[in-house]
Design a protein around this motif. Structure first.
Motif, PDB file in Angstrom:
ATOM      1  N   GLN A   1      -5.978  -3.046   4.486  1.00  0.00           N
ATOM      2  CA  GLN A   1      -5.319  -2.820   5.783  1.00  0.00           C
ATOM      3  C   GLN A   1      -3.808  -2.880   5.619  1.00  0.00           C
ATOM      4  OE1 GLN A   1      -6.811  -5.500   8.796  1.00  0.00           O
ATOM      5  NE2 GLN A   1      -5.645  -4.556  10.449  1.00  0.00           N
ATOM      6  N   GLN A   2      -3.168  -1.765   5.980  1.00  0.00           N
ATOM      7  CA  GLN A   2      -1.706  -1.705   5.865  1.00  0.00           C
ATOM      8  C   GLN A   2      -1.066  -2.419   7.047  1.00  0.00           C
ATOM      9  OE1 GLN A   2       0.206   2.100   6.546  1.00  0.00           O
ATOM     10  NE2 GLN A   2       1.678   1.752   4.905  1.00  0.00           N
ATOM     11  N   ILE A   3      -0.063  -3.246   6.752  1.00  0.00           N
ATOM     12  CA  ILE A   3       0.728  -3.856   7.828  1.00  0.00           C
ATOM     13  C   ILE A   3       1.909  -2.932   8.109  1.00  0.00           C
ATOM     14  CG2 ILE A   3       2.060  -5.879   8.564  1.00  0.00           C
ATOM     15  CD1 ILE A   3       0.326  -7.494   6.487  1.00  0.00           C
ATOM     16  N   GLN A   4       2.676  -2.672   7.067  1.00  0.00           N
ATOM     17  CA  GLN A   4       3.809  -1.735   7.165  1.00  0.00           C
ATOM     18  C   GLN A   4       4.291  -1.464   5.746  1.00  0.00           C
ATOM     19  OE1 GLN A   4       7.209  -3.167   9.343  1.00  0.00           O
ATOM     20  NE2 GLN A   4       7.425  -1.251  10.455  1.00  0.00           N
ATOM     21  N   GLY A   5       4.635  -0.219   5.455  1.00  0.00           N
ATOM     22  CA  GLY A   5       5.154   0.117   4.128  1.00  0.00           C
ATOM     23  C   GLY A   5       4.237  -0.382   3.028  1.00  0.00           C
ATOM     24  N   ASN A   6       4.818  -1.157   2.106  1.00  0.00           N
ATOM     25  CA  ASN A   6       4.027  -1.672   0.989  1.00  0.00           C
ATOM     26  C   ASN A   6       3.346  -2.994   1.295  1.00  0.00           C
ATOM     27  OD1 ASN A   6       4.449   0.414  -0.824  1.00  0.00           O
ATOM     28  ND2 ASN A   6       6.448  -0.416  -1.449  1.00  0.00           N
ATOM     29  N   ASN A   7       3.340  -3.370   2.567  1.00  0.00           N
ATOM     30  CA  ASN A   7       2.742  -4.637   2.984  1.00  0.00           C
ATOM     31  C   ASN A   7       1.312  -4.433   3.442  1.00  0.00           C
ATOM     32  OD1 ASN A   7       3.657  -7.250   2.973  1.00  0.00           O
ATOM     33  ND2 ASN A   7       5.293  -6.807   4.463  1.00  0.00           N
ATOM     34  N   PHE A   8       0.396  -5.121   2.785  1.00  0.00           N
ATOM     35  CA  PHE A   8      -1.013  -5.024   3.168  1.00  0.00           C
ATOM     36  C   PHE A   8      -1.537  -6.419   3.477  1.00  0.00           C
ATOM     37  CE2 PHE A   8      -0.005  -1.294   0.760  1.00  0.00           C
ATOM     38  CZ  PHE A   8      -0.739  -0.276   1.362  1.00  0.00           C
ATOM     39  N   VAL A   9      -2.611  -6.498   4.255  1.00  0.00           N
ATOM     40  CA  VAL A   9      -3.169  -7.809   4.612  1.00  0.00           C
ATOM     41  C   VAL A   9      -3.615  -8.525   3.331  1.00  0.00           C
ATOM     42  CG1 VAL A   9      -4.990  -9.022   5.867  1.00  0.00           C
ATOM     43  CG2 VAL A   9      -3.863  -7.036   6.903  1.00  0.00           C
ATOM     44  N   ARG A  10      -2.992  -9.673   3.078  1.00  0.00           N
ATOM     45  CA  ARG A  10      -3.210 -10.403   1.821  1.00  0.00           C
ATOM     46  C   ARG A  10      -4.680 -10.801   1.637  1.00  0.00           C
ATOM     47  NH1 ARG A  10      -4.311 -15.181   0.974  1.00  0.00           N
ATOM     48  NH2 ARG A  10      -4.118 -15.520   3.209  1.00  0.00           N
ATOM     49  N   ASN A  11      -5.291 -11.285   2.719  1.00  0.00           N
ATOM     50  CA  ASN A  11      -6.667 -11.778   2.674  1.00  0.00           C
ATOM     51  C   ASN A  11      -7.638 -10.705   2.144  1.00  0.00           C
ATOM     52  OD1 ASN A  11      -9.159 -12.962   3.266  1.00  0.00           O
ATOM     53  ND2 ASN A  11      -8.481 -13.778   5.226  1.00  0.00           N
ATOM     54  N   TRP A  12      -7.529  -9.484   2.691  1.00  0.00           N
ATOM     55  CA  TRP A  12      -8.478  -8.423   2.277  1.00  0.00           C
ATOM     56  C   TRP A  12      -8.152  -7.974   0.845  1.00  0.00           C
ATOM     57  CZ3 TRP A  12     -10.077 -10.598   6.149  1.00  0.00           C
ATOM     58  CH2 TRP A  12      -9.750 -10.351   7.486  1.00  0.00           C
ATOM     59  N   ASP A  13      -6.853  -7.881   0.522  1.00  0.00           N
ATOM     60  CA  ASP A  13      -6.466  -7.558  -0.857  1.00  0.00           C
ATOM     61  C   ASP A  13      -7.123  -8.527  -1.836  1.00  0.00           C
ATOM     62  OD1 ASP A  13      -4.817  -5.503  -0.056  1.00  0.00           O
ATOM     63  OD2 ASP A  13      -3.013  -6.256  -1.061  1.00  0.00           O
ATOM     64  N   MET A  14      -7.016  -9.826  -1.508  1.00  0.00           N
ATOM     65  CA  MET A  14      -7.519 -10.854  -2.415  1.00  0.00           C
ATOM     66  C   MET A  14      -9.028 -10.744  -2.629  1.00  0.00           C
ATOM     67  SD  MET A  14      -4.939 -12.215  -3.567  1.00  0.00           S
ATOM     68  CE  MET A  14      -5.758 -13.411  -4.622  1.00  0.00           C
ATOM     69  N   GLY A  15      -9.750 -10.341  -1.571  1.00  0.00           N
ATOM     70  CA  GLY A  15     -11.199 -10.181  -1.700  1.00  0.00           C
ATOM     71  C   GLY A  15     -11.548  -9.132  -2.741  1.00  0.00           C
ATOM     72  N   LEU A  16     -10.878  -7.984  -2.664  1.00  0.00           N
ATOM     73  CA  LEU A  16     -11.182  -6.901  -3.607  1.00  0.00           C
ATOM     74  C   LEU A  16     -10.688  -7.247  -5.004  1.00  0.00           C
ATOM     75  CD1 LEU A  16     -12.436  -4.135  -4.027  1.00  0.00           C
ATOM     76  CD2 LEU A  16     -10.243  -3.093  -3.409  1.00  0.00           C
ATOM     77  N   ILE A  17      -9.481  -7.815  -5.079  1.00  0.00           N
ATOM     78  CA  ILE A  17      -8.931  -8.187  -6.393  1.00  0.00           C
ATOM     79  C   ILE A  17      -9.872  -9.160  -7.100  1.00  0.00           C
ATOM     80  CG2 ILE A  17      -7.065  -9.513  -7.509  1.00  0.00           C
ATOM     81  CD1 ILE A  17      -5.150  -8.232  -5.372  1.00  0.00           C
ATOM     82  N   ARG A  18     -10.362 -10.133  -6.352  1.00  0.00           N
ATOM     83  CA  ARG A  18     -11.247 -11.138  -6.940  1.00  0.00           C
ATOM     84  C   ARG A  18     -12.564 -10.521  -7.417  1.00  0.00           C
ATOM     85  NH1 ARG A  18     -12.330 -17.265  -5.151  1.00  0.00           N
ATOM     86  NH2 ARG A  18     -14.091 -17.642  -6.535  1.00  0.00           N
ATOM     87  N   ALA A  19     -13.142  -9.642  -6.590  1.00  0.00           N
ATOM     88  CA  ALA A  19     -14.403  -8.999  -6.976  1.00  0.00           C
ATOM     89  C   ALA A  19     -14.216  -8.195  -8.260  1.00  0.00           C
ATOM     90  CB  ALA A  19     -14.895  -8.096  -5.845  1.00  0.00           C
ATOM     91  N   VAL A  20     -13.096  -7.458  -8.346  1.00  0.00           N
ATOM     92  CA  VAL A  20     -12.839  -6.641  -9.532  1.00  0.00           C
ATOM     93  C   VAL A  20     -12.670  -7.536 -10.763  1.00  0.00           C
ATOM     94  CG1 VAL A  20     -11.122  -5.124 -10.626  1.00  0.00           C
ATOM     95  CG2 VAL A  20     -11.908  -4.651  -8.288  1.00  0.00           C
ATOM     96  N   ARG A  21     -11.916  -8.625 -10.611  1.00  0.00           N
ATOM     97  CA  ARG A  21     -11.714  -9.557 -11.730  1.00  0.00           C
ATOM     98  C   ARG A  21     -13.035 -10.148 -12.206  1.00  0.00           C
ATOM     99  NH1 ARG A  21      -6.713 -13.262  -9.809  1.00  0.00           N
ATOM    100  NH2 ARG A  21      -5.088 -11.694 -10.088  1.00  0.00           N
ATOM    101  N   GLU A  22     -13.847 -10.572 -11.254  1.00  0.00           N
ATOM    102  CA  GLU A  22     -15.127 -11.193 -11.636  1.00  0.00           C
ATOM    103  C   GLU A  22     -16.050 -10.159 -12.271  1.00  0.00           C
ATOM    104  OE1 GLU A  22     -15.313 -14.853  -8.380  1.00  0.00           O
ATOM    105  OE2 GLU A  22     -16.809 -13.255  -8.269  1.00  0.00           O
ATOM    106  N   ALA A  23     -16.079  -8.960 -11.676  1.00  0.00           N
ATOM    107  CA  ALA A  23     -16.966  -7.914 -12.202  1.00  0.00           C
ATOM    108  C   ALA A  23     -16.555  -7.509 -13.615  1.00  0.00           C
ATOM    109  CB  ALA A  23     -16.967  -6.709 -11.269  1.00  0.00           C
ATOM    110  N   ASN A  24     -15.255  -7.613 -13.913  1.00  0.00           N
ATOM    111  CA  ASN A  24     -14.784  -7.281 -15.259  1.00  0.00           C
ATOM    112  C   ASN A  24     -15.281  -8.283 -16.301  1.00  0.00           C
ATOM    113  OD1 ASN A  24     -13.521  -4.867 -14.866  1.00  0.00           O
ATOM    114  ND2 ASN A  24     -11.482  -5.755 -14.501  1.00  0.00           N
ATOM    115  N   LEU A  25     -15.750  -9.450 -15.862  1.00  0.00           N
ATOM    116  CA  LEU A  25     -16.228 -10.460 -16.796  1.00  0.00           C
ATOM    117  C   LEU A  25     -17.726 -10.352 -17.050  1.00  0.00           C
ATOM    118  CD1 LEU A  25     -14.200 -13.496 -15.421  1.00  0.00           C
ATOM    119  CD2 LEU A  25     -13.693 -12.122 -17.432  1.00  0.00           C
ATOM    120  N   LEU A  26     -18.387  -9.434 -16.369  1.00  0.00           N
ATOM    121  CA  LEU A  26     -19.831  -9.270 -16.580  1.00  0.00           C
ATOM    122  C   LEU A  26     -20.105  -8.887 -18.032  1.00  0.00           C
ATOM    123  CD1 LEU A  26     -21.355  -7.225 -13.622  1.00  0.00           C
ATOM    124  CD2 LEU A  26     -21.973  -9.547 -14.297  1.00  0.00           C
TER     125      LEU A  26
END
Ligand SMILES: [Fe+2]
Ligand SMILES: [Fe+2]
Lengths: 357, 139
Positions: free
Chosen positions: A50-75
């Motif tokens: 979710q974009q807030i403005q410009g390069n600013n995105f909702v941190r909470n949702w970013d963190m969810g996807l970042i974490r899933a990708v990081r964990e999935a990379n360890l499979l």
């Protein structure tokens, strides 16, 4: 030791120091059981960048996807491929899709995509198709036929009514509880395509359908629903082994209708209440489903997650990876022909947080 | 005996004066009309609708709205408040949890309890839960 290490990994956002993910309890492929082989794939869904403005995105949702990708990379071993289950963006904006894809580009392995309503209703899938690919397609992998549907279409009269702007349409569909919303559907044109696609497939070949909305009718007010679900189910009926995996609901659901097994996947962004929590409307949550735990809002990632999926004898075992909570595993029990949670299916083994009201 | 009589007569006078006042100002404390009921219902529903709008708009700094996690205000459980909130460590009222959400997921500033916006939010949340029995303290 094992428990401590696991707890540590979970609280440090999937410790990058670890070379293997502790729950690689995946059964590796074995041959000689007919043409369909066993293998695994990963499933990440509903990031809602979710974009807030410009390069600013909702941190909470970013963190969810970042974490899933990081964990999935360890499979370990690596899954054969990944599926993204739709709702990559919150309001279908180019900036949101680009930002989501940038995070997804860190995922090691081939990724397939399903489109969600939050990705579609701004430009009707135009940018998605230019950056990601077609909205519906099928492919074969190790003896299994996979079909990806665009199940979030709706009546043309709703799509093309006099909107102030495309963003007004997007906002109307993005509001889950919109009383003036419109039900999801696969549509006649796509049903014809699906019929043709499945005609080429042997009835003993396992079929797995990926969709964003449930191809079953659970709760219309929030579009946990596909209007022409029965027509898709009818096309899957002739197959010995059919499975539907869907996103959108941001919660654990599973069901069995005739020969078809249904599994939902979790969101990386936020959980949704079970429809029974809304006291003003009746819902049809599958009786088979043992609910996920009620979310603890004080833990940002609680009741979100991702999953790895074990393709076993042409059916699916879903391993829910749930940060800040105990993982869940729902496997297909071939003896009774239904999916079951390995720990909580029996009523007496269920725990208080699984009661929603 | 004399004292009692005096008390009686003073009370009698007070009573008479009150009765006269009541008549002259035509106070009718316990009577209301159908029109009154309709008006009060309209007043309440106006605030509910205002609350519904607020619940579906960005109340903080990051564009996130309440309904993103709580469609139809589900899973807010107004019927269970006040209740012990273990993470806060005491019994809290619903408006305090609303403010927790505004401050954390919505990254905004808390509203005073009597702020018309807070009252509108609470009206909407409670209205969506109408008919559910009160279970104060339930987790
Ligand atoms: Fe979603
Ligand atoms: Fe969705």
């Amino acid at each position: 030791m094992n428990i401590n290490r696991r707890a540590f990994l979970k609280t440090t956002g999937a410790g990058l120091m670890a070379s293997t993910f502790p729950m690689s309890l995946v059964k590796i492929a074995f041959g000689g059981q007919g043409p369909a082989q066993d293998f695994t794939f990963g499933y990440i869904s509903d990031a809602h960048i979710q974009q807030i403005q410009g390069n600013n995105f909702v941190r909470n949702w970013d963190m969810g996807l970042i974490r899933a990708v990081r964990e999935a990379n360890l499979l370990t071993p690596r899954p054969d491929f990944f599926m993204f289950g739709g709702d990559l963006a919150q309001l279908g904006k180019k900036e949101e899709l680009d930002h989501g894809l940038e995070i997804m580009s860190n995922l090691r392995g081939k990724v397939y995509y399903v489109i969600g309503e939050h990705d579609y209703y701004l430009d009707l899938g135009e940018y998605w198709q230019s950056k990601i690919g077609p909205l519906r397609y099928s492919f074969d992998h190790k003896g299994v036929h996979f079909v990806t549907l665009n199940s979030i279409l709706t009546y043309d009269s709703w799509i093309h009514k006099k909107w102030g702007s495309p963003m007004d349409r997007m906002l109307a569909m993005a509001r889950l509880d919109n009383p003036n919303g419109s039900p999801f559907m696969v549509g006649e044109e796509q049903l014809t395509w699906l019929k043709k696609d499945l005609e080429k497939v042997n009835r003993s070949t396992p079929v797995v359908v990926f969709s964003h909305s449930p191809i079953q009718k659970i709760f219309k007010p929030w579009n946990f629903w596909t209007q022409d679900a029965e027509k898709v189910q009818a096309l899957l009926k002739p197959f010995e082994k059919a499975t539907v995996i869907y996103g959108h609901v941001h919660q654990i659901e599973y069901n069995q209708i005739g020969n078809i097994t249904f599994h939902s996947v979790m969101a990386t962004a936020w959980p949704w209440p079970y429809p029974e929590s809304y006291s003003q409307a009746a819902s049809c949550l599958p009786k088979l489903t043992v609910n996920m735990n009620r979310a603890d809002p004080f833990f940002e990632r609680d009741a979100t997650g991702w999953q790895f999926i074990n393709m076993h004898n042409g059916k699916v075992d879903v391993h829910y990876q749930l940060p800040d909570n105990k993982n869940r595993t729902v496997v297909f029990n071939s003896k009774i022909g239904k999916p079951q949670d390995v720990d909580y299916q029996d009523y007496n083994s269920q725990i208080p947080p699984q009661t929603h009201f | 005996m004399r004292k009692n009589r005096k008390v009686f007569s003073v009370s009698f006078v007070v009573l008479m004066v009150s009765a006269l006042l009541a008549i002259s100002f035509s106070i009718q404390a316990d009577e209301f009309t159908k029109e009154d009921l309709e008006r009060w219902d309209t007043e309440f529903m106006t605030v509910v609708i205002k609350g519904e709008k607020l619940f579906h708009s960005a109340l903080g700094t990051n564009k996130v709205s309440c309904d993103q996690c709580h469609p139809n205000a589900a899973n807010t459980h107004p019927e269970t408040y006040p209740k012990f909130q273990q993470q806060i460590g005491r019994v809290v009222a619903l408006f305090e949890m609303v403010n927790w959400c505004i401050q954390n997921p919505l990254e905004g500033d808390p509203l005073p309890a009597e702020d018309p916006k807070m009252i509108a939010l609470l009206s909407y949340i409670t209205y969506e839960r109408r008919g559910v029995p009160l279970v104060p303290g339930k987790h």
